[in-house]
Design a protein around this motif. Structure first.
Motif, mmCIF file in Angstrom:
data_model
loop_
_atom_site.group_PDB
_atom_site.id
_atom_site.type_symbol
_atom_site.label_atom_id
_atom_site.label_comp_id
_atom_site.label_asym_id
_atom_site.label_seq_id
_atom_site.Cartn_x
_atom_site.Cartn_y
_atom_site.Cartn_z
ATOM 1 N N LEU A 1 -14.997 1.177 2.392
ATOM 2 C CA LEU A 1 -13.690 0.539 2.492
ATOM 3 C C LEU A 1 -12.608 1.577 2.734
ATOM 4 O O LEU A 1 -12.636 2.680 2.182
ATOM 5 C CB LEU A 1 -13.352 -0.220 1.205
ATOM 6 N N GLY A 2 -11.639 1.193 3.571
ATOM 7 C CA GLY A 2 -10.442 1.993 3.769
ATOM 8 C C GLY A 2 -9.227 1.107 3.596
ATOM 9 O O GLY A 2 -9.297 -0.115 3.789
ATOM 10 N N ILE A 3 -8.110 1.691 3.227
ATOM 11 C CA ILE A 3 -6.872 0.926 3.043
ATOM 12 C C ILE A 3 -5.721 1.687 3.684
ATOM 13 O O ILE A 3 -5.615 2.909 3.557
ATOM 14 C CB ILE A 3 -6.599 0.655 1.547
ATOM 15 N N PHE A 4 -4.889 0.953 4.421
ATOM 16 C CA PHE A 4 -3.676 1.510 5.014
ATOM 17 C C PHE A 4 -2.524 0.700 4.459
ATOM 18 O O PHE A 4 -2.443 -0.506 4.692
ATOM 19 C CB PHE A 4 -3.726 1.412 6.535
ATOM 20 N N THR A 5 -1.646 1.342 3.715
ATOM 21 C CA THR A 5 -0.612 0.636 2.957
ATOM 22 C C THR A 5 0.781 1.020 3.420
ATOM 23 O O THR A 5 1.110 2.205 3.507
ATOM 24 C CB THR A 5 -0.770 0.935 1.452
ATOM 25 N N ILE A 6 1.586 0.000 3.716
ATOM 26 C CA ILE A 6 3.009 0.182 3.950
ATOM 27 C C ILE A 6 3.733 -0.347 2.718
ATOM 28 O O ILE A 6 3.618 -1.534 2.372
ATOM 29 C CB ILE A 6 3.484 -0.573 5.207
ATOM 30 N N GLY A 7 4.451 0.537 2.019
ATOM 31 C CA GLY A 7 5.132 0.133 0.792
ATOM 32 C C GLY A 7 4.154 0.060 -0.365
ATOM 33 O O GLY A 7 3.407 0.986 -0.625
ATOM 34 N N GLY A 8 4.198 -1.048 -1.079
ATOM 35 C CA GLY A 8 3.310 -1.202 -2.237
ATOM 36 C C GLY A 8 3.350 -2.624 -2.724
ATOM 37 O O GLY A 8 2.981 -3.548 -2.014
ATOM 38 N N GLY A 9 3.803 -2.798 -3.968
ATOM 39 C CA GLY A 9 4.007 -4.131 -4.504
ATOM 40 C C GLY A 9 2.739 -4.936 -4.676
ATOM 41 O O GLY A 9 1.627 -4.402 -4.764
ATOM 42 N N VAL A 10 2.901 -6.258 -4.702
ATOM 43 C CA VAL A 10 1.775 -7.166 -4.929
ATOM 44 C C VAL A 10 0.671 -6.998 -3.887
ATOM 45 O O VAL A 10 -0.517 -6.964 -4.248
ATOM 46 C CB VAL A 10 2.264 -8.627 -4.993
ATOM 47 N N PRO A 11 0.976 -6.895 -2.582
ATOM 48 C CA PRO A 11 -0.123 -6.750 -1.618
ATOM 49 C C PRO A 11 -1.018 -5.554 -1.900
ATOM 50 O O PRO A 11 -2.243 -5.651 -1.807
ATOM 51 C CB PRO A 11 0.611 -6.608 -0.277
ATOM 52 N N GLY B 1 7.820 4.455 -11.979
ATOM 53 C CA GLY B 1 6.844 3.719 -12.781
ATOM 54 C C GLY B 1 6.273 2.482 -12.126
ATOM 55 O O GLY B 1 5.463 1.786 -12.739
ATOM 56 N N GLY B 2 6.665 2.178 -10.892
ATOM 57 C CA GLY B 2 6.148 0.996 -10.212
ATOM 58 C C GLY B 2 4.905 1.315 -9.414
ATOM 59 O O GLY B 2 4.613 2.473 -9.095
#
Length: 359
Positions: free
Chosen positions: A257-267, A308-309
């Motif tokens: 598995l790979g993950i590409f994240t823009i920002g963060g939050g719930v997604p 802390g988020g």
């Protein structure tokens, strides 16, 4: 200095930095590779290119794209479409607002620059919704609601119940039929990429589904005489656990598995929690599944860790939760602490250039 043992970096195996020579740059990939030998966010972005290319070139790796922030209002929608169309991602996890604003663009409507001479009260009265320095017209969202309503009226959900992925798939199908141009959900439908919206009711699309259910339930009633308690009772046929299980099945079947994240939050959190979910399923249910941890990860987000988020949480912290493969075991991560609208297009252009050479 006799009390200090002065080392030479080369003899200690350290990597020397190199001054960025723009005269030798002939492509975006060249630029990012040059930046990888500098410092700060430039080096981070260069590292992101290497990790993302390794992730996409690995035939065993399924890539999850997670999206938060006002990226479609900020006109990054076509970048997302291109990533999907090039088959660089196998699943998308997003905020609902990002998808709702993307639908505005998909059906041929526009966003506008914010005029700072107008105050927010004036904007409200004129039907403009401000997102930082950009405006979304309320009339746009009304047109999006018409699209959502059309899909709900014309389509029976599988097993009589919607999930966000099921609804996004059908919206994409409708966009593919009407042919209004490029759109995230249209591309996702064409490439068979599921789109999950875990915080579904925290979005215009969620509100559209809820008002559709109320209108249907209250047909024939005298609406003007209803109390809040009477009107706000109807529940649409929607179950988010269909999303959870569909995503867990997809991740569980992946060799890597790979993950590409823009920002963060719930997604980001929802996408990453699949390994702990399988871990506790094994413990509580008695299954013996291999937890699907992420081996590759790239994140673009300006938020620092000290707030802390989760948006600022490091990938190394995620190792402690069992979400990521540790670097000592082959995990590869890159974290770019920048506004995505400034560096994401540069990164993707460099990625596309490199992959086009191999085509």
């Amino acid at each position: 200095m006799s009390h200090r043992e002065l080392h030479d970096g080369r003899s200690d195996g350290l990597i020397p930095l190199e001054s960025l020579d723009l005269g030798s740059v002939t492509s975006f990939a060249d630029l990012l590779r040059g930046m990888s030998k500098t410092a700060f966010a430039g080096r981070q972005l260069g590292s992101a290119l290497d990790v993302f290319l390794e992730m996409t070139r690995d035939p065993d790796c399924k890539v999850v794209l997670t999206l938060s922030g006002a990226m479609t209002v900020a006109k990054m929608g076509t970048v997302i479409c291109e990533m999907i169309d090039r088959k660089l991602v196998d699943a998308v996890v997003s905020t609902g607002a990002l998808m709702a604003h993307g639908l505005t663009e998909s059906i041929g409507l526009a966003h506008y620059q914010y005029d700072p001479t107008k105050n927010d009260e004036t904007l409200f009265n004129q039907g403009y919704n401000r997102v930082y320095d950009t405006l979304e017209m309320e009339s746009n969202l009304n047109d999006v609601e018409k699209l959502i309503r059309m899909v709900l009226e014309e389509t029976d959900p599988p097993e009589g119940c919607w999930s966000s992925a099921r609804l996004c798939r059908e919206i994409g199908r409708k966009l593919n039929e009407v042919g209004e141009g490029r759109g995230i959900l249209k591309s996702a439908f064409q490439q068979d990429v599921p789109v999950f919206i875990p915080a579904f009711t925290d979005s215009e699309v969620g509100l559209d589904v809820s008002t559709w259910a109320m209108r249907k339930a209250l047909a024939g009633r005298n609406i003007a005489e209803l109390t809040h308690d009477e009107a706000l009772q109807a529940i649409p046929p929607f179950n988010p656990f269909f999303d959870l299980q569909e995503y867990a099945r997809l991740a569980g079947k992946a060799k890597k598995l790979g993950i590409f994240t823009i920002g963060g939050g719930v997604p980001r959190n929802w996408a990453q929690q699949v390994a702990p979910y399988i871990d506790i399923t094994n413990d509580r249910v008695g299954t013996t599944f291999q937890p699907p941890r992420f081996q590759y990860a790239v994140r673009i987000c300006p938020e620092p860790v000290h707030w802390g988020g989760l948006s600022g949480c490091t990938y190394s912290e995620g190792v402690s939760w069992g979400k990521f493969v540790a670097p000592s075991e082959g995990g590869r991560y890159a974290e770019v602490h920048c506004d995505a609208t400034a560096v994401w297009p540069l990164l993707m252009r460099a990625v596309f250039e490199e992959l086009d050479k191999e085509a």
